[in-house]
Write an enzyme that holds these catalytic residues in place. Structure first.
Site, PDB file in Angstrom:
ATOM      1  N   HIS A   1      -1.052  -5.249   4.424  1.00 28.69           N
ATOM      2  CA  HIS A   1      -0.608  -6.645   4.720  1.00 28.69           C
ATOM      3  C   HIS A   1       0.542  -6.403   5.986  1.00 28.69           C
ATOM      4  O   HIS A   1       0.286  -7.124   6.962  1.00 28.69           O
ATOM      5  CB  HIS A   1       0.059  -7.267   3.519  1.00 28.69           C
ATOM      6  CG  HIS A   1       0.667  -8.825   4.164  1.00 28.69           C
ATOM      7  ND1 HIS A   1      -0.060  -9.884   4.059  1.00 28.69           N
ATOM      8  CD2 HIS A   1       1.965  -8.875   4.228  1.00 28.69           C
ATOM      9  CE1 HIS A   1       0.654 -10.909   4.269  1.00 28.69           C
ATOM     10  NE2 HIS A   1       2.085 -10.212   4.562  1.00 28.69           N
ATOM     11  N   GLU A   2       1.570  -5.450   5.689  1.00 28.42           N
ATOM     12  CA  GLU A   2       2.415  -5.332   6.488  1.00 28.42           C
ATOM     13  C   GLU A   2       1.875  -4.724   8.097  1.00 28.42           C
ATOM     14  O   GLU A   2       2.387  -5.372   9.071  1.00 28.42           O
ATOM     15  CB  GLU A   2       3.454  -4.355   6.193  1.00 28.42           C
ATOM     16  CG  GLU A   2       4.329  -4.831   5.119  1.00 28.42           C
ATOM     17  CD  GLU A   2       5.158  -6.117   5.361  1.00 28.42           C
ATOM     18  OE1 GLU A   2       5.609  -6.228   6.263  1.00 28.42           O
ATOM     19  OE2 GLU A   2       4.834  -7.137   4.563  1.00 28.42           O
TER      20      GLU A   2
ATOM     21  N   HIS B   1       0.501  -7.590   9.960  1.00 26.87           N
ATOM     22  CA  HIS B   1       1.285  -8.168  10.825  1.00 26.87           C
ATOM     23  C   HIS B   1       1.572  -7.808  12.269  1.00 26.87           C
ATOM     24  O   HIS B   1       1.569  -8.119  13.333  1.00 26.87           O
ATOM     25  CB  HIS B   1       2.600  -8.327  10.215  1.00 26.87           C
ATOM     26  CG  HIS B   1       2.741  -9.419   9.144  1.00 26.87           C
ATOM     27  ND1 HIS B   1       2.648 -10.697   9.393  1.00 26.87           N
ATOM     28  CD2 HIS B   1       3.183  -9.488   7.751  1.00 26.87           C
ATOM     29  CE1 HIS B   1       2.797 -11.601   8.388  1.00 26.87           C
ATOM     30  NE2 HIS B   1       3.128 -10.705   7.175  1.00 26.87           N
TER      31      HIS B   1
ATOM     32  N   GLU C   1       0.791 -15.370   7.450  1.00 27.21           N
ATOM     33  CA  GLU C   1       0.724 -14.658   6.275  1.00 27.21           C
ATOM     34  C   GLU C   1      -0.841 -14.495   5.941  1.00 27.21           C
ATOM     35  O   GLU C   1      -1.154 -13.423   5.558  1.00 27.21           O
ATOM     36  CB  GLU C   1       1.443 -15.485   5.202  1.00 27.21           C
ATOM     37  CG  GLU C   1       2.814 -15.211   5.121  1.00 27.21           C
ATOM     38  CD  GLU C   1       3.170 -13.795   4.671  1.00 27.21           C
ATOM     39  OE1 GLU C   1       2.914 -13.236   3.854  1.00 27.21           O
ATOM     40  OE2 GLU C   1       3.690 -13.174   5.700  1.00 27.21           O
TER      41      GLU C   1
HETATM   42 ZN    ZN Z   1       3.388 -11.168   5.415  1.00 23.52          ZN
END
Ligand code: ZN
Length: 263
Positions: A122-123, A126, A186
């Site tokens: 997830h990071e 981004h 997100e």
């Molecule tokens: Zn996030």
């Protein structure tokens, strides 16, 4: 006056790029080269202030997952680093250019390797989608005082601007102000993360369990991570919807399942 001139220059050189996986258009005033330089400098600044953990089974696991994700992420310009930092705060981030940090406080929520791969994916999502650059670009438009942020070498910024730059680039830490990612960012990071963990060999179905565990725990105690990465009520459903799309990547991978357990 100088700032207005700078903004005009930046707007002329503004580009609209397409975000990987989601295909969304992104508004960017910064170049990925500048973002990566800023990310590297911000990473050094944060690491210098934190206690790094080396050689533990958990720190080795962070590196192993990181290497597996990097191998499938197709980011030739990234200079990947995967560090583990000692902190009770359950947190993790990836700054532009592939500068990843995982705080020891997140291990008990990660639960296992696939849970940790979920949060790292997830990071990294981004960073790949250049959300840091997009937020920096937004800051530059809405806040004239910040216009020079991306144009100035990180080391020359004062502490307030350093904190803002770190937050914009994607790290919620004690040295940065808290800047939440948007719902759209997100969701994009979730989607990219899911693709990455699946290709890296981790069972993507565990991502649903991880976010459920983590957001439930966040209901009891305030966590910096959840203030910068707000959970949406439909994250669970959205992840489940994405699973049929990413399972073929997992099936074609080394298939490590949920991997080793974490305490
Ligand atoms: Zn996030």
């Amino acid at each position: 006056m100088k700032n207005i001139f700078l903004i005009a220059l930046l707007l002329i050189s503004a580009s609209c790029s397409t975000t990987p996986v989601s295909g969304n258009k992104a508004f960017l005033l910064t170049s990925s080269e500048t973002e990566n330089q800023q990310g590297e400098a911000a990473y050094k600044e944060i690491i210098a202030k934190e206690k790094e953990v080396k050689g533990t089974p958990e720190a080795r696991m962070v590196e192993e997952i990181g290497r597996r994700i990097a191998a499938v992420a197709n980011q030739p310009d990234f200079k990947w680093e995967f560090k583990t930092l000692q902190s009770d705060e359950p947190n993790a981030f990836c700054l532009p250019g592939g500068k990843v940090a995982v705080y020891t406080g997140i291990f008990k929520y990660a639960g296992n390797e696939a849970g940790l791969a979920t949060v790292m994916g997830h990071e990294i999502g981004h960073a790949i989608a250049r959300h840091g650059g997009q937020r920096m670009s937004e800051q530059m438009v809405t806040n004239i005082a910040m216009a020079g942020l991306a144009a100035t070498a990180f080391s020359k910024l004062d502490n307030t601007k350093k904190g803002l730059a770190i937050a914009a680039l994607g790290a919620g830490t004690a040295v940065a102000i808290s800047l939440p990612f948007s719902r759209k960012h997100e969701t994009e990071a979730d989607e990219i993360g899911l693709v990455l963990m699946s290709k890296a060999g981790y069972d993507p179905r565990e991502s649903v369990n991880f976010w459920d565990r983590f957001s439930k725990a966040g209901g009891k105690a305030p966590m910096q991570f959840l203030s910068t990465h707000p959970t949406s009520e439909n994250r669970h459903e959205h992840l489940r919807e994405m699973l049929p799309k990413v399972m073929p990547y997992y099936e074609a991978s080394a298939k490590l399942g949920i991997g080793k357990n974490l305490q």
